[in-house]
Design a protein around this motif. Structure first.
Motif, PDB file in Angstrom:
ATOM      1  N   GLU A  29       5.930 -15.233 -13.453  1.00 24.60           N
ATOM      2  CA  GLU A  29       6.589 -16.391 -12.845  1.00 24.60           C
ATOM      3  C   GLU A  29       7.495 -16.021 -11.671  1.00 24.60           C
ATOM      4  N   ASP A  30       8.161 -14.870 -11.749  1.00 26.69           N
ATOM      5  CA  ASP A  30       9.017 -14.471 -10.623  1.00 26.69           C
ATOM      6  C   ASP A  30       8.238 -13.670  -9.570  1.00 26.69           C
ATOM      7  N   GLY A  31       6.974 -13.331  -9.860  1.00 22.08           N
ATOM      8  CA  GLY A  31       6.122 -12.626  -8.901  1.00 22.08           C
ATOM      9  C   GLY A  31       6.405 -11.142  -8.758  1.00 22.08           C
ATOM     10  N   ARG A  32       7.347 -10.599  -9.506  1.00 18.48           N
ATOM     11  CA  ARG A  32       7.730  -9.192  -9.347  1.00 18.48           C
ATOM     12  C   ARG A  32       6.998  -8.298 -10.341  1.00 18.48           C
ATOM     13  N   VAL A  33       6.329  -7.271  -9.805  1.00 17.76           N
ATOM     14  CA  VAL A  33       5.585  -6.334 -10.641  1.00 17.76           C
ATOM     15  C   VAL A  33       5.825  -4.912 -10.141  1.00 17.76           C
ATOM     16  N   SER A  34       5.498  -3.962 -10.993  1.00 18.15           N
ATOM     17  CA  SER A  34       5.426  -2.563 -10.569  1.00 18.15           C
ATOM     18  C   SER A  34       4.159  -1.981 -11.186  1.00 18.15           C
ATOM     19  N   LEU A  35       3.735  -0.863 -10.653  1.00 20.61           N
ATOM     20  CA  LEU A  35       2.518  -0.193 -11.109  1.00 20.61           C
ATOM     21  C   LEU A  35       2.837   1.214 -11.543  1.00 20.61           C
ATOM     22  N   THR A  36       2.154   1.690 -12.553  1.00 26.58           N
ATOM     23  CA  THR A  36       2.099   3.117 -12.848  1.00 26.58           C
ATOM     24  C   THR A  36       0.626   3.474 -12.761  1.00 26.58           C
ATOM     25  N   TYR A  37       0.324   4.616 -12.178  1.00 30.94           N
ATOM     26  CA  TYR A  37      -1.081   4.967 -11.987  1.00 30.94           C
ATOM     27  C   TYR A  37      -1.255   6.468 -11.848  1.00 30.94           C
ATOM     28  N   ARG A  38      -2.471   6.895 -12.145  1.00 35.34           N
ATOM     29  CA  ARG A  38      -2.868   8.295 -12.019  1.00 35.34           C
ATOM     30  C   ARG A  38      -4.359   8.331 -11.714  1.00 35.34           C
ATOM     31  N   LEU A  39      -4.709   9.025 -10.650  1.00 37.12           N
ATOM     32  CA  LEU A  39      -6.109   9.204 -10.276  1.00 37.12           C
ATOM     33  C   LEU A  39      -6.408  10.690 -10.297  1.00 37.12           C
ATOM     34  N   SER A  40      -7.409  11.066 -11.065  1.00 38.82           N
ATOM     35  CA  SER A  40      -7.788  12.469 -11.185  1.00 38.82           C
ATOM     36  C   SER A  40      -8.538  12.923  -9.930  1.00 38.82           C
ATOM     37  N   SER A  41      -8.348  14.173  -9.568  1.00 41.96           N
ATOM     38  CA  SER A  41      -9.089  14.730  -8.430  1.00 41.96           C
ATOM     39  C   SER A  41     -10.432  15.300  -8.875  1.00 41.96           C
ATOM     40  N   THR A  42     -10.695  15.279 -10.175  1.00 40.45           N
ATOM     41  CA  THR A  42     -11.942  15.822 -10.703  1.00 40.45           C
ATOM     42  C   THR A  42     -12.985  14.727 -10.791  1.00 40.45           C
ATOM     43  N   ASP A  43     -14.029  14.874 -10.025  1.00 37.44           N
ATOM     44  CA  ASP A  43     -15.144  13.934 -10.039  1.00 37.44           C
ATOM     45  C   ASP A  43     -15.962  14.198 -11.303  1.00 37.44           C
ATOM     46  N   GLU A  89       0.850  -1.195   0.000  1.00 40.14           N
ATOM     47  CA  GLU A  89       0.000   0.000   0.000  1.00 40.14           C
ATOM     48  C   GLU A  89       0.877   1.234   0.000  1.00 40.14           C
ATOM     49  N   SER A  90       0.421   2.266  -0.711  1.00 41.28           N
ATOM     50  CA  SER A  90       1.147   3.523  -0.730  1.00 41.28           C
ATOM     51  C   SER A  90       0.166   4.678  -0.929  1.00 41.28           C
ATOM     52  N   ASN A  91       0.267   5.676  -0.069  1.00 43.36           N
ATOM     53  CA  ASN A  91      -0.525   6.891  -0.253  1.00 43.36           C
ATOM     54  C   ASN A  91       0.051   7.659  -1.444  1.00 43.36           C
ATOM     55  N   PHE A  92      -0.796   8.427  -2.126  1.00 42.73           N
ATOM     56  CA  PHE A  92      -0.304   9.211  -3.252  1.00 42.73           C
ATOM     57  C   PHE A  92      -1.164  10.453  -3.427  1.00 42.73           C
ATOM     58  N   GLU A  93      -0.585  11.420  -4.148  1.00 44.33           N
ATOM     59  CA  GLU A  93      -1.313  12.650  -4.455  1.00 44.33           C
ATOM     60  C   GLU A  93      -2.140  12.461  -5.714  1.00 44.33           C
ATOM     61  N   LEU A  94      -3.342  12.995  -5.670  1.00 40.62           N
ATOM     62  CA  LEU A  94      -4.199  12.957  -6.859  1.00 40.62           C
ATOM     63  C   LEU A  94      -3.577  13.815  -7.957  1.00 40.62           C
ATOM     64  N   ASN A  95      -3.887  13.524  -9.187  1.00 40.14           N
ATOM     65  CA  ASN A  95      -3.393  14.242 -10.375  1.00 40.14           C
ATOM     66  C   ASN A  95      -1.904  14.073 -10.603  1.00 40.14           C
ATOM     67  N   SER A  96      -1.281  13.093  -9.988  1.00 43.64           N
ATOM     68  CA  SER A  96       0.152  12.855 -10.178  1.00 43.64           C
ATOM     69  C   SER A  96       0.351  11.526 -10.883  1.00 43.64           C
ATOM     70  N   ASN A  97       1.299  11.493 -11.813  1.00 38.90           N
ATOM     71  CA  ASN A  97       1.698  10.221 -12.417  1.00 38.90           C
ATOM     72  C   ASN A  97       2.668   9.554 -11.447  1.00 38.90           C
ATOM     73  N   VAL A  98       2.337   8.361 -11.008  1.00 39.88           N
ATOM     74  CA  VAL A  98       3.119   7.692  -9.974  1.00 39.88           C
ATOM     75  C   VAL A  98       3.594   6.338 -10.487  1.00 39.88           C
ATOM     76  N   ARG A  99       4.809   5.963 -10.112  1.00 44.33           N
ATOM     77  CA  ARG A  99       5.331   4.624 -10.407  1.00 44.33           C
ATOM     78  C   ARG A  99       5.772   3.999  -9.087  1.00 44.33           C
ATOM     79  N   SER A 100       5.340   2.791  -8.872  1.00 44.23           N
ATOM     80  CA  SER A 100       5.674   2.081  -7.634  1.00 44.23           C
ATOM     81  C   SER A 100       7.062   1.464  -7.735  1.00 44.23           C
ATOM     82  N   PRO A 101       7.622   1.067  -6.603  1.00 43.01           N
ATOM     83  CA  PRO A 101       8.830   0.231  -6.660  1.00 43.01           C
ATOM     84  C   PRO A 101       8.424  -1.175  -7.122  1.00 43.01           C
TER      85      PRO A 101
END
Length: 184
Positions: free
Chosen positions: A123-137, A27-39
């Motif tokens: 197969e090795d179980g290792r993944v990363s995520l890139t994500y962006r959540l808009s603050s505009t409903d 789990e990781s907190n993040f800022e809305l409207n930011s392009n984020v990449r996980s470890p």
């Protein structure tokens, strides 16, 4: 005997419901409207996994109890393997209609974790995520105040747990029936 059936039914039902969302591994907190990449995140190799977004929203409706809280915040995310190959990509919304776990609603405030598409860990179980959540409903009825991304593995699809859940309900009903008939 009726009480034993009730107890077994409750235990099976609880176990089945807890197994559906899977095991939260990150789990990781993040800022809305930011392009984020996980470890890099370690999942069980080959396991069914899914992304979840926790969001706390507040209604801008002066009387949310009458209409209920509705919202749709645009989300885009991609799950990548260790080499950067796309496993899953989705453009969707964190909405009041999303599949959810752990929902809390109070006076126009709502929080919960929306669950998204299931994917298989590499197969090795290792993944990363890139994500962006808009603050505009998109529905312009709420504002978001807190967000975090969560990753689950060992996910069991609801359809696979349905027989267990139905059996547990049957055991509960049989136990109640036995208790009632033995009481009279």
């Amino acid at each position: 005997m009726g009480l034993v059936l009730i107890l077994v039914g409750l235990l099976l039902f609880g176990w089945g419901m807890l197994k559906i969302p899977g095991h939260q591994v990150w789990e990781s907190n993040f800022e809305l409207n930011s392009n984020v990449r996980s470890p890099i995140i370690q999942l069980q190799p080959g396991s069914r996994s899914r992304v979840g977004i926790f969001l706390r929203v507040e209604s801008v409706d002066p009387n949310p109890r009458q209409r209920g809280v509705t919202y749709a915040f645009p989300l885009s995310y991609t799950v990548l393997d260790r080499q950067g190959k796309v496993i899953l990509t989705e453009k969707t919304a964190v909405s009041s209609e999303s599949e959810k776990i752990s929902i809390s609603k109070t006076n126009g405030l709502e929080s919960g974790t929306s669950l998204f598409e299931i994917f298989f860990a590499p197969e090795d179980g290792r993944v990363s995520l890139t994500y962006r959540l808009s603050s505009t409903d998109n529905l312009k009825s709420t504002t978001a105040s807190e967000a975090s991304v969560r990753l689950y593995d060992l996910v069991t699809p609801t359809a696979e747990m349905l027989p267990l859940i139905l059996v547990s309900i049957g055991l509960l009903l049989a136990g109640i029936l036995l208790c009632v008939t033995n009481f009279w």
